[in-house]
Scaffold this motif. Sequence first.
Motif, mmCIF file in Angstrom:
data_model
loop_
_atom_site.group_PDB
_atom_site.id
_atom_site.type_symbol
_atom_site.label_atom_id
_atom_site.label_comp_id
_atom_site.label_asym_id
_atom_site.label_seq_id
_atom_site.Cartn_x
_atom_site.Cartn_y
_atom_site.Cartn_z
ATOM 1 N N GLY A 41 87.764 -38.844 -92.312
ATOM 2 C CA GLY A 41 86.913 -38.181 -93.278
ATOM 3 C C GLY A 41 86.157 -37.050 -92.612
ATOM 4 N N THR A 42 84.986 -36.745 -93.150
ATOM 5 C CA THR A 42 84.150 -35.696 -92.567
ATOM 6 C C THR A 42 82.837 -36.312 -92.098
ATOM 7 O OG1 THR A 42 83.154 -35.128 -94.706
ATOM 8 C CG2 THR A 42 85.151 -33.932 -94.049
ATOM 9 N N ALA A 43 82.384 -35.831 -90.964
ATOM 10 C CA ALA A 43 81.122 -36.319 -90.388
ATOM 11 C C ALA A 43 80.320 -35.142 -89.879
ATOM 12 C CB ALA A 43 81.387 -37.318 -89.271
ATOM 13 N N ASP A 44 79.042 -35.124 -90.216
ATOM 14 C CA ASP A 44 78.152 -34.039 -89.790
ATOM 15 C C ASP A 44 76.892 -34.668 -89.212
ATOM 16 O OD1 ASP A 44 76.810 -31.654 -89.404
ATOM 17 O OD2 ASP A 44 76.113 -31.532 -91.478
ATOM 18 N N ALA A 45 76.657 -34.454 -87.927
ATOM 19 C CA ALA A 45 75.473 -34.999 -87.251
ATOM 20 C C ALA A 45 74.680 -33.835 -86.662
ATOM 21 C CB ALA A 45 75.878 -35.974 -86.155
ATOM 22 N N GLN A 46 73.453 -33.709 -87.084
ATOM 23 C CA GLN A 46 72.577 -32.645 -86.596
ATOM 24 C C GLN A 46 71.290 -33.258 -86.066
ATOM 25 O OE1 GLN A 46 71.932 -29.535 -89.471
ATOM 26 N NE2 GLN A 46 74.100 -29.430 -90.083
ATOM 27 N N GLN A 47 70.922 -32.807 -84.903
ATOM 28 C CA GLN A 47 69.705 -33.342 -84.266
ATOM 29 C C GLN A 47 68.907 -32.191 -83.678
ATOM 30 O OE1 GLN A 47 69.789 -35.545 -80.452
ATOM 31 N NE2 GLN A 47 68.951 -37.288 -81.597
ATOM 32 N N ILE A 48 67.608 -32.138 -83.997
ATOM 33 C CA ILE A 48 66.696 -31.126 -83.465
ATOM 34 C C ILE A 48 65.530 -31.845 -82.799
ATOM 35 C CG2 ILE A 48 65.194 -29.177 -83.992
ATOM 36 C CD1 ILE A 48 66.921 -28.626 -86.428
ATOM 37 N N ASP A 49 65.286 -31.532 -81.539
ATOM 38 C CA ASP A 49 64.230 -32.193 -80.774
ATOM 39 C C ASP A 49 63.302 -31.169 -80.137
ATOM 40 O OD1 ASP A 49 65.267 -34.917 -81.098
ATOM 41 O OD2 ASP A 49 66.870 -34.282 -79.746
ATOM 42 N N HIS A 50 62.016 -31.372 -80.304
ATOM 43 C CA HIS A 50 60.992 -30.578 -79.621
ATOM 44 C C HIS A 50 60.114 -31.543 -78.833
ATOM 45 C CE1 HIS A 50 62.033 -28.082 -83.213
ATOM 46 N NE2 HIS A 50 62.070 -27.133 -82.291
ATOM 47 N N VAL A 51 60.076 -31.368 -77.527
ATOM 48 C CA VAL A 51 59.346 -32.291 -76.659
ATOM 49 C C VAL A 51 58.438 -31.509 -75.722
ATOM 50 C CG1 VAL A 51 59.534 -34.164 -74.993
ATOM 51 C CG2 VAL A 51 61.296 -33.877 -76.722
ATOM 52 N N LEU A 52 57.197 -31.990 -75.595
ATOM 53 C CA LEU A 52 56.245 -31.405 -74.649
ATOM 54 C C LEU A 52 55.686 -32.510 -73.766
ATOM 55 C CD1 LEU A 52 54.445 -29.146 -73.512
ATOM 56 C CD2 LEU A 52 52.813 -29.639 -75.353
ATOM 57 N N TYR A 53 55.891 -32.350 -72.458
ATOM 58 C CA TYR A 53 55.334 -33.277 -71.477
ATOM 59 C C TYR A 53 54.219 -32.568 -70.716
ATOM 60 C CZ TYR A 53 59.357 -36.460 -71.996
ATOM 61 O OH TYR A 53 60.307 -37.326 -72.477
ATOM 62 N N ASP A 54 53.027 -33.096 -70.785
ATOM 63 C CA ASP A 54 51.901 -32.565 -70.010
ATOM 64 C C ASP A 54 51.518 -33.625 -68.986
ATOM 65 O OD1 ASP A 54 49.663 -31.462 -68.951
ATOM 66 O OD2 ASP A 54 48.548 -31.281 -70.831
ATOM 67 N N ASN A 57 53.465 -39.944 -62.705
ATOM 68 C CA ASN A 57 53.924 -39.714 -64.069
ATOM 69 C C ASN A 57 55.449 -39.741 -64.108
ATOM 70 O OD1 ASN A 57 51.343 -39.293 -65.276
ATOM 71 N ND2 ASN A 57 51.298 -37.245 -64.406
ATOM 72 N N PHE A 58 55.986 -40.445 -65.094
ATOM 73 C CA PHE A 58 57.440 -40.534 -65.244
ATOM 74 C C PHE A 58 57.801 -40.235 -66.692
ATOM 75 C CE2 PHE A 58 61.231 -43.035 -66.387
ATOM 76 C CZ PHE A 58 62.152 -42.515 -65.491
ATOM 77 N N GLY A 59 58.611 -39.190 -66.893
ATOM 78 C CA GLY A 59 59.056 -38.819 -68.235
ATOM 79 C C GLY A 59 60.567 -38.871 -68.339
ATOM 80 N N TYR A 60 61.083 -39.606 -69.338
ATOM 81 C CA TYR A 60 62.527 -39.783 -69.507
ATOM 82 C C TYR A 60 62.897 -39.323 -70.916
ATOM 83 C CZ TYR A 60 67.092 -42.092 -69.832
ATOM 84 O OH TYR A 60 68.424 -42.354 -70.002
ATOM 85 N N PHE A 61 63.807 -38.341 -71.009
ATOM 86 C CA PHE A 61 64.241 -37.787 -72.287
ATOM 87 C C PHE A 61 65.761 -37.869 -72.356
ATOM 88 C CE2 PHE A 61 64.926 -33.686 -74.860
ATOM 89 C CZ PHE A 61 64.962 -34.400 -76.046
ATOM 90 N N HIS A 62 66.302 -38.681 -73.287
ATOM 91 C CA HIS A 62 67.745 -38.896 -73.372
ATOM 92 C C HIS A 62 68.173 -38.928 -74.846
ATOM 93 C CE1 HIS A 62 71.503 -41.548 -72.419
ATOM 94 N NE2 HIS A 62 71.815 -40.263 -72.549
ATOM 95 N N PRO A 63 68.394 -37.757 -75.457
ATOM 96 C CA PRO A 63 68.819 -37.730 -76.858
ATOM 97 C C PRO A 63 70.320 -38.005 -76.992
ATOM 98 C CG PRO A 63 68.579 -35.500 -76.044
ATOM 99 C CD PRO A 63 68.146 -36.408 -74.920
ATOM 100 N N MET A 64 70.694 -38.637 -78.111
ATOM 101 C CA MET A 64 72.103 -38.939 -78.405
ATOM 102 C C MET A 64 72.409 -38.505 -79.835
ATOM 103 S SD MET A 64 72.527 -42.738 -76.691
ATOM 104 C CE MET A 64 74.254 -42.806 -77.168
#
Length: 361
Positions: free
Chosen positions: A313-326, A298-305
């Motif tokens: 100007g103004t910049a707002d970046a929001q990221q929410i990640d929920h990950v489950l590997y079984d 099993n190979f699991g790769y998680f790479h959020p950006m």
Amino acid sequence: MTEFRPLSEDLPKAGADQNLAFNVAAGHLALVPTWLPLDVASGPSSNSAGSGGAGISEGVISSNALAVFMPSNAAIAGPHSGAEAVQGNDAFINQHPTEMAGIGGNGGSGNVAIGGGDANHAGSGGTGLFYGGLVSTEVALFAPVNTAVAAGPGAMAHAEQSNNALFLQGATQIGGMGGSGGDQNVAGHGPLMSPGTSLTFTGDNYAGHGGDGYFVGSMVDVSIAIFSPINIAIGAAGGSAQAHQTNNVIFDQGTVQIAGIGGNSGGFNLSSDTIFTGNHAGGGGGVGSSTGSMIEVNFGYFHPMNIAVPAGGTADAQQIDHVLYDQHALQLAGIGGHGGEGNLTDAHSALVDDILSFMHG
């Protein structure tokens, strides 16, 4: 109702000894002779009633699955303008193969095998034999992209993306399993009707016996899951950009590999004879044998950006990640079948010893 099927060629003939064997299966009664002149009979004979057939597989079974999920969401606003992009994705990707080969059939119940052949089988499970390979590969790629760009003064860009994904990977691989024995079966030797017939029965009696399971080869399962979410907000001079991304992902890469498992026996079976020197099996579990390899990768790769670029100007970046590997694995190999309950085997060996002692006394 019981159906009688006499065979005309089996009628008694003058000057010939007749020894009838009674086989009862599926509510039918067949009268079949087991006596043949020595110059006609060839090879061992057996009587079978309600026994499961053998399952034999030779070769390679292969399964290859590929799933790619790449949703893209973008909001781009020029000077003195506004843009909004909202995206929601729900993905269910089932890459779970089931590979089964070399499985013996289960024995029936309420059968009777009585005869003078080399073996009597009643309600026994069939043999399962697998020779070769079971190969499974699953690849899943999940790469969502969310972008908000405010290009110029007075520009407003808002990009919102929500993703829910379930990847069901892994494999169920089963090879070389013996069938289970039935219940309430009887296997025994027929009556001695011919003068001069041997006093002992040297064949084998099996009643409700679990089939043997043999596996020779390899089981291979490879699961690859790649999760790479990208969230970008760029605010040029006098602009405002907002990028919000939410990801809920489940990768189920569990694998089950089962090889060389003996069948379970039945219950309340009878394997008996009055004078008997062969092998008895009443409700015995089958043999389980596995030779080879079981491989699970099993190979699991998680790479959020998550990127925010306030270019004047103004910049707002929001990221929410929920990950489950079984990534669990269950591997079973070379396991004998369970014995049944309420079974009876009786060879009356003491009676044989008494008769032989009397003849030589």
